[in-house]
Design a protein around this motif. Structure first.
Motif, PDB file in Angstrom:
ATOM      1  N   ASP A 338      -0.365  -2.687   0.498  1.00 40.25           N
ATOM      2  CA  ASP A 338       0.293  -1.633   1.268  1.00 40.25           C
ATOM      3  C   ASP A 338      -0.063  -1.773   2.745  1.00 40.25           C
ATOM      4  OD1 ASP A 338       1.727   0.708   1.812  1.00 40.25           O
ATOM      5  OD2 ASP A 338      -0.091   1.921   1.698  1.00 40.25           O
ATOM      6  N   ILE A 339       0.942  -1.837   3.597  1.00 36.91           N
ATOM      7  CA  ILE A 339       0.736  -1.860   5.044  1.00 36.91           C
ATOM      8  C   ILE A 339       1.384  -0.592   5.598  1.00 36.91           C
ATOM      9  CG2 ILE A 339       1.178  -3.118   7.185  1.00 36.91           C
ATOM     10  CD1 ILE A 339       1.227  -5.689   5.562  1.00 36.91           C
ATOM     11  N   PRO A 340       0.575   0.386   5.984  1.00 37.79           N
ATOM     12  CA  PRO A 340       1.096   1.723   6.311  1.00 37.79           C
ATOM     13  C   PRO A 340       2.265   1.730   7.284  1.00 37.79           C
ATOM     14  CG  PRO A 340      -1.289   1.762   6.221  1.00 37.79           C
ATOM     15  CD  PRO A 340      -0.886   0.325   6.077  1.00 37.79           C
ATOM     16  N   TYR A 341       2.199   0.915   8.359  1.00 34.19           N
ATOM     17  CA  TYR A 341       3.235   1.021   9.389  1.00 34.19           C
ATOM     18  C   TYR A 341       4.588   0.464   8.934  1.00 34.19           C
ATOM     19  CZ  TYR A 341       1.895  -3.851  10.488  1.00 34.19           C
ATOM     20  OH  TYR A 341       1.620  -5.187  10.427  1.00 34.19           O
ATOM     21  N   LEU A 342       4.622  -0.218   7.781  1.00 33.91           N
ATOM     22  CA  LEU A 342       5.901  -0.709   7.257  1.00 33.91           C
ATOM     23  C   LEU A 342       6.644   0.364   6.463  1.00 33.91           C
ATOM     24  CD1 LEU A 342       5.014  -4.347   6.095  1.00 33.91           C
ATOM     25  CD2 LEU A 342       6.160  -3.628   8.190  1.00 33.91           C
ATOM     26  N   ASN A 343       5.915   1.440   6.135  1.00 30.48           N
ATOM     27  CA  ASN A 343       6.541   2.593   5.450  1.00 30.48           C
ATOM     28  C   ASN A 343       7.279   2.190   4.165  1.00 30.48           C
ATOM     29  OD1 ASN A 343       5.749   4.534   7.465  1.00 30.48           O
ATOM     30  ND2 ASN A 343       7.339   3.671   8.780  1.00 30.48           N
ATOM     31  N   ILE A 344       6.653   1.334   3.373  1.00 31.63           N
ATOM     32  CA  ILE A 344       7.244   0.964   2.090  1.00 31.63           C
ATOM     33  C   ILE A 344       7.046   2.131   1.121  1.00 31.63           C
ATOM     34  CG2 ILE A 344       7.107  -0.633   0.130  1.00 31.63           C
ATOM     35  CD1 ILE A 344       6.166  -2.773   2.091  1.00 31.63           C
ATOM     36  N   PRO A 345       8.104   2.623   0.509  1.00 30.93           N
ATOM     37  CA  PRO A 345       7.976   3.801  -0.344  1.00 30.93           C
ATOM     38  C   PRO A 345       7.099   3.538  -1.564  1.00 30.93           C
ATOM     39  CG  PRO A 345      10.145   2.794  -0.598  1.00 30.93           C
ATOM     40  CD  PRO A 345       9.489   2.107   0.549  1.00 30.93           C
ATOM     41  N   LYS A 346       6.399   4.587  -2.015  1.00 28.11           N
ATOM     42  CA  LYS A 346       5.597   4.496  -3.233  1.00 28.11           C
ATOM     43  C   LYS A 346       6.525   4.325  -4.432  1.00 28.11           C
ATOM     44  CE  LYS A 346       1.487   5.220  -1.394  1.00 28.11           C
ATOM     45  NZ  LYS A 346       0.438   4.189  -1.436  1.00 28.11           N
ATOM     46  N   GLU A 347       6.085   3.507  -5.398  1.00 27.14           N
ATOM     47  CA  GLU A 347       6.919   3.222  -6.562  1.00 27.14           C
ATOM     48  C   GLU A 347       6.116   3.389  -7.845  1.00 27.14           C
ATOM     49  OE1 GLU A 347       9.973  -0.200  -5.244  1.00 27.14           O
ATOM     50  OE2 GLU A 347       7.879  -0.785  -5.071  1.00 27.14           O
ATOM     51  N   MET A 348       6.804   3.638  -8.931  1.00 29.74           N
ATOM     52  CA  MET A 348       6.155   3.778 -10.230  1.00 29.74           C
ATOM     53  C   MET A 348       5.551   2.448 -10.683  1.00 29.74           C
ATOM     54  SD  MET A 348       6.229   6.839 -11.586  1.00 29.74           S
ATOM     55  CE  MET A 348       6.141   6.594 -13.355  1.00 29.74           C
ATOM     56  N   ASN A 349       6.271   1.359 -10.443  1.00 30.92           N
ATOM     57  CA  ASN A 349       5.807   0.020 -10.841  1.00 30.92           C
ATOM     58  C   ASN A 349       5.880  -0.924  -9.640  1.00 30.92           C
ATOM     59  OD1 ASN A 349       5.399   0.346 -13.783  1.00 30.92           O
ATOM     60  ND2 ASN A 349       7.577   0.826 -13.758  1.00 30.92           N
ATOM     61  N   PRO A 350       4.935  -0.793  -8.706  1.00 35.19           N
ATOM     62  CA  PRO A 350       5.036  -1.574  -7.459  1.00 35.19           C
ATOM     63  C   PRO A 350       5.039  -3.085  -7.659  1.00 35.19           C
ATOM     64  CG  PRO A 350       2.881  -0.524  -7.669  1.00 35.19           C
ATOM     65  CD  PRO A 350       3.752   0.071  -8.726  1.00 35.19           C
ATOM     66  N   PHE A 351       4.352  -3.589  -8.697  1.00 35.82           N
ATOM     67  CA  PHE A 351       4.343  -5.030  -8.933  1.00 35.82           C
ATOM     68  C   PHE A 351       5.731  -5.545  -9.304  1.00 35.82           C
ATOM     69  CE2 PHE A 351      -0.329  -4.815  -9.355  1.00 35.82           C
ATOM     70  CZ  PHE A 351      -0.657  -5.934  -8.619  1.00 35.82           C
ATOM     71  N   LEU A 352       6.549  -4.655  -9.855  1.00 30.58           N
ATOM     72  CA  LEU A 352       7.896  -5.048 -10.260  1.00 30.58           C
ATOM     73  C   LEU A 352       8.942  -4.533  -9.282  1.00 30.58           C
ATOM     74  CD1 LEU A 352       7.647  -4.216 -14.084  1.00 30.58           C
ATOM     75  CD2 LEU A 352       7.227  -6.402 -12.958  1.00 30.58           C
ATOM     76  N   GLY A 353       8.484  -4.104  -8.120  1.00 29.00           N
ATOM     77  CA  GLY A 353       9.382  -3.394  -7.227  1.00 29.00           C
ATOM     78  C   GLY A 353       9.722  -4.099  -5.931  1.00 29.00           C
ATOM     79  N   TYR A 354       9.711  -3.303  -4.867  1.00 27.71           N
ATOM     80  CA  TYR A 354      10.201  -3.696  -3.543  1.00 27.71           C
ATOM     81  C   TYR A 354       9.095  -4.443  -2.815  1.00 27.71           C
ATOM     82  CZ  TYR A 354      12.632  -2.816   0.944  1.00 27.71           C
ATOM     83  OH  TYR A 354      13.290  -2.920   2.140  1.00 27.71           O
ATOM     84  N   ARG A 355       9.007  -5.750  -3.026  1.00 26.41           N
ATOM     85  CA  ARG A 355       7.879  -6.506  -2.485  1.00 26.41           C
ATOM     86  C   ARG A 355       8.298  -7.924  -2.119  1.00 26.41           C
ATOM     87  NH1 ARG A 355       4.002  -8.863  -7.161  1.00 26.41           N
ATOM     88  NH2 ARG A 355       3.388 -10.011  -5.300  1.00 26.41           N
ATOM     89  N   ALA A 356       7.405  -8.572  -1.364  1.00 28.51           N
ATOM     90  CA  ALA A 356       7.504 -10.004  -1.038  1.00 28.51           C
ATOM     91  C   ALA A 356       8.895 -10.382  -0.513  1.00 28.51           C
ATOM     92  CB  ALA A 356       7.106 -10.837  -2.256  1.00 28.51           C
ATOM     93  N   ILE A 357       9.549 -11.362  -1.148  1.00 30.10           N
ATOM     94  CA  ILE A 357      10.829 -11.855  -0.632  1.00 30.10           C
ATOM     95  C   ILE A 357      11.893 -10.766  -0.686  1.00 30.10           C
ATOM     96  CG2 ILE A 357      11.874 -12.779  -2.745  1.00 30.10           C
ATOM     97  CD1 ILE A 357      11.673 -14.537   0.705  1.00 30.10           C
ATOM     98  N   ARG A 358      11.769  -9.833  -1.602  1.00 26.28           N
ATOM     99  CA  ARG A 358      12.741  -8.740  -1.696  1.00 26.28           C
ATOM    100  C   ARG A 358      12.678  -7.879  -0.432  1.00 26.28           C
ATOM    101  NH1 ARG A 358      11.075  -7.214  -7.982  1.00 26.28           N
ATOM    102  NH2 ARG A 358      11.745  -9.213  -8.867  1.00 26.28           N
ATOM    103  N   PHE A 359      11.460  -7.592   0.013  1.00 25.04           N
ATOM    104  CA  PHE A 359      11.291  -6.831   1.252  1.00 25.04           C
ATOM    105  C   PHE A 359      11.811  -7.633   2.446  1.00 25.04           C
ATOM    106  CE2 PHE A 359       8.809  -6.087   5.088  1.00 25.04           C
ATOM    107  CZ  PHE A 359       8.959  -4.716   5.267  1.00 25.04           C
TER     108      PHE A 359
END
Length: 573
Positions: A338-359
């Motif tokens: 989590d990098i606070p200033y990027l404001n990535i929303p909290k998710e139920m399953n972050p490992f399967l969510g909005y991360r890495a190349i998807r972001f």
């Protein structure tokens, strides 16, 4: 007793139980908040002076990368947001400094402890260490000086802070055992650097053992013997002598090729996260960097790093490697990072969510800035680009199109870059491993990320202690996916590396060698041991056993077979 071995070696010594003095804080009303803030300022100033001293000690006794821990500690005390929040608490609440420091610090610690990544959770220790230093100064609390230890000692503690570990007398401390921590905790990292055996995760150890008990620890297996027999002491002293001899022998492997007994050559590279890490890779004769975790450039910042800042970081590493490969992984953020200033929303399953190349594909300006920096740095060394968390061909093609677009921009601006820079992907999702023949047609290389591949294949959250026993690199399905990926990569003429923890696993290195893995990327401290293993292994002999191994039913059967038929017979270790 048994714990998690986090720094290899045998330690035999008397127990010293180290307990941090209790810091009791009460909330008091104050009448002069300005005077209280001045009291806080003086304590912070004294804490910074102490940290500067520890930095210099660590630089001399341990090394630059470990000393940087204390540079980071100093930055915390110079962080205007953190210090302003404490002062604001004093001013608005008319409370004492101790209470304000504890309250603000606890909120910061909670933020880090919620992160799933073990490395990031461990950073909460930094904040606590720094705040405790200030609190002890405010409360005039003195602590035991571990630098004064003058006999062979095994320190037993609930935990050791980075400051504690940095100050120990490494000539007399022959082991460390803690109730908490893991492989990526500062205690473990520094213990490995200082060649001190260490074991973590031993519940209630400070209550089980007594001061001056004789103790033996094995940092490889996690085994602990309290008040051993004479024969046990003799046996472990012999094992310790053998390990010390091996360590000296490993030094002789610097400058040698990483080549099997039957002539199969591989590349042994290091994983790095910061500029300081490159020193250890070079010191241990790494043949390149197989994974540059660029997210740390973002995490240690309070804003997005500029193109120029990134370019300079990548350029420095490329130049230091003098033509050896440098695989730069593009931003792997989200999930457990989590990098606070990027404001990535909290998710139920972050490992399967909005991360890495998807972001990155959804935030193209950030992605393009990084790609520009990487391409510009590519003229200073053998730089390669690697995309994380690719799950389908469409993502890969879109990512490659962005790289081509950036290349065209740089051409128009007459900025040099390597036109033929290699592009690869992390293979860390089972779908990609299964479909790897098709992916191999579109890239120059694969790097198998076993940490996530195991997690996703076995449906086991690797940060969840309750089910950690299910997370197992010896599972036949994992080994089958690895072999499938290597075979498919080779069929399409690309090289295949590995940058997860498995790449440095001493039991699996011969298996991976037999499978045909081209590049092993691991922590710098594991490189020479891996070279020793490879140089004492016949690829062809292990290759003949692969079908049998992959046909076994359980992870335990696989590990037992390796122990009995490969490690003991084929390797002189």
């Amino acid at each position: 007793m048994k714990g998690l071995g986090t720094s290899v070696g045998i330690g035999i010594g008397k127990v010293l139980i180290y307990k941090e003095p209790e810091i009791k804080i009460s909330k008091n009303s104050i009448s002069d908040s300005e005077q209280e803030i001045e009291r806080l300022n003086q304590s912070i100033h004294k804490a910074i002076m102490e940290i500067d001293n520890i930095y210099n000690i660590t630089l001399e006794k341990v090394g630059q990368p470990e000393a940087e821990i204390f540079a980071a500690h100093k930055m915390i005390l110079e962080d205007p947001e953190y210090i302003s929040a404490i002062k604001e608490k004093i001013l608005t609440g008319n409370v004492n400094s101790e209470w304000a420091v504890r309250e603000i610090t606890n909120s910061y610690i909670s933020l880090f402890q919620e992160m799933e990544d073990e490395y990031l959770r461990a950073r909460a220790v930094d904040i606590k260490d720094v705040s405790d230093r200030v609190l002890k100064i405010l409360l005039n609390i003195e602590t035991k000086d571990l630098s004064l230890i003058n006999r062979e000692t095994i320190i037993v503690a609930r935990d050791l802070t980075p400051s504690d570990t940095a100050q120990i007398n490494k000539d007399m401390v022959v082991g460390i055992v803690t109730e908490i921590g893991g492989r990526t905790s500062h205690t473990s990292i520094m213990a490995r650097t200082m060649n001190i055996p260490a074991i973590c995760g031993v519940k209630d150890i400070t209550d089980i053992v007594k001061e001056d008990d004789l103790m033996i620890i094995n940092g490889s297996t996690g085994d602990i013997i309290v008040n051993p027999t004479v024969n046990e002491v003799i046996s472990y002293r012999k094992e310790k002598e053998d390990l010390d001899k091996l360590r000296k022998e490993l030094e002789k492997l610097k400058g040698q090729e990483s080549i099997s007994k039957d002539g199969y050559k591989v590349e042994l590279a290091g994983n790095i996260g910061t500029l300081q890490d490159i020193d250890k890779v070079i010191e241990n004769d790494g043949e390149g960097v197989g994974l540059y975790r660029t997210e740390f450039l973002y995490m240690y910042n309070d804003k997005l790093p500029t193109e120029e800042e990134q370019f300079e970081a990548y350029k420095i590493v490329a130049e230091r490697l003098k033509g050896k490969p440098l695989v730069i992984r593009t931003l792997d953020v989200g999930g457990d990072k989590d990098i606070p200033y990027l404001n990535i929303p909290k998710e139920m399953n972050p490992f399967l969510g909005y991360r890495a190349i998807r972001f990155c594909l959804d935030n193209k300006e950030i992605f393009i800035t990084q790609v520009r920096a990487i391409l510009r740095a590519s003229t200073y060394g053998n730089v390669k680009i690697m995309f994380p968390m690719i799950s389908n061909i469409e993502e890969l093609r879109e990512s490659k199109l962005i790289v081509e677009g950036v290349k065209e921009e740089l051409r128009k601006e007459n900025i040099e870059f390597n036109e033929n820079i290699e592009i690869g992907i992390m293979v860390e999702i089972p779908a990609v491993a299964i479909h790897s023949r098709q992916f191999a047609k579109e890239v120059d290389f694969f790097s198998i990320g076993t940490n996530d591949l195991i997690q996703y294949t076995l449906a086991v959250d690797r940060g969840n202690q309750k089910i950690s026993n299910l997370y197992n690199q010896f599972h036949p399905a994992i080994l089958s996916l690895i072999k499938m990926t290597i075979d498919n990569g080779h069929k399409e003429g690309i090289w295949v590396g590995m940058c997860g923890e498995v790449a440095g696993d001493e039991k699996l290195i011969p298996i991976l060698l037999a499978m045909g893995l081209d590049e092993f990327s691991m922590s710098a401290s594991s490189i020479l041991k891996a070279r020793h293993l490879i140089r004492n292994t016949s690829k062809k002999e292990i290759e003949e056993k692969l079908d049998y191994i992959l046909d076994l039913s359980t992870a335990d059967e696989v590990e037992k077979y390796i122990d009995e038929n490969i490690i003991s017979n084929d390797l002189d270790i």
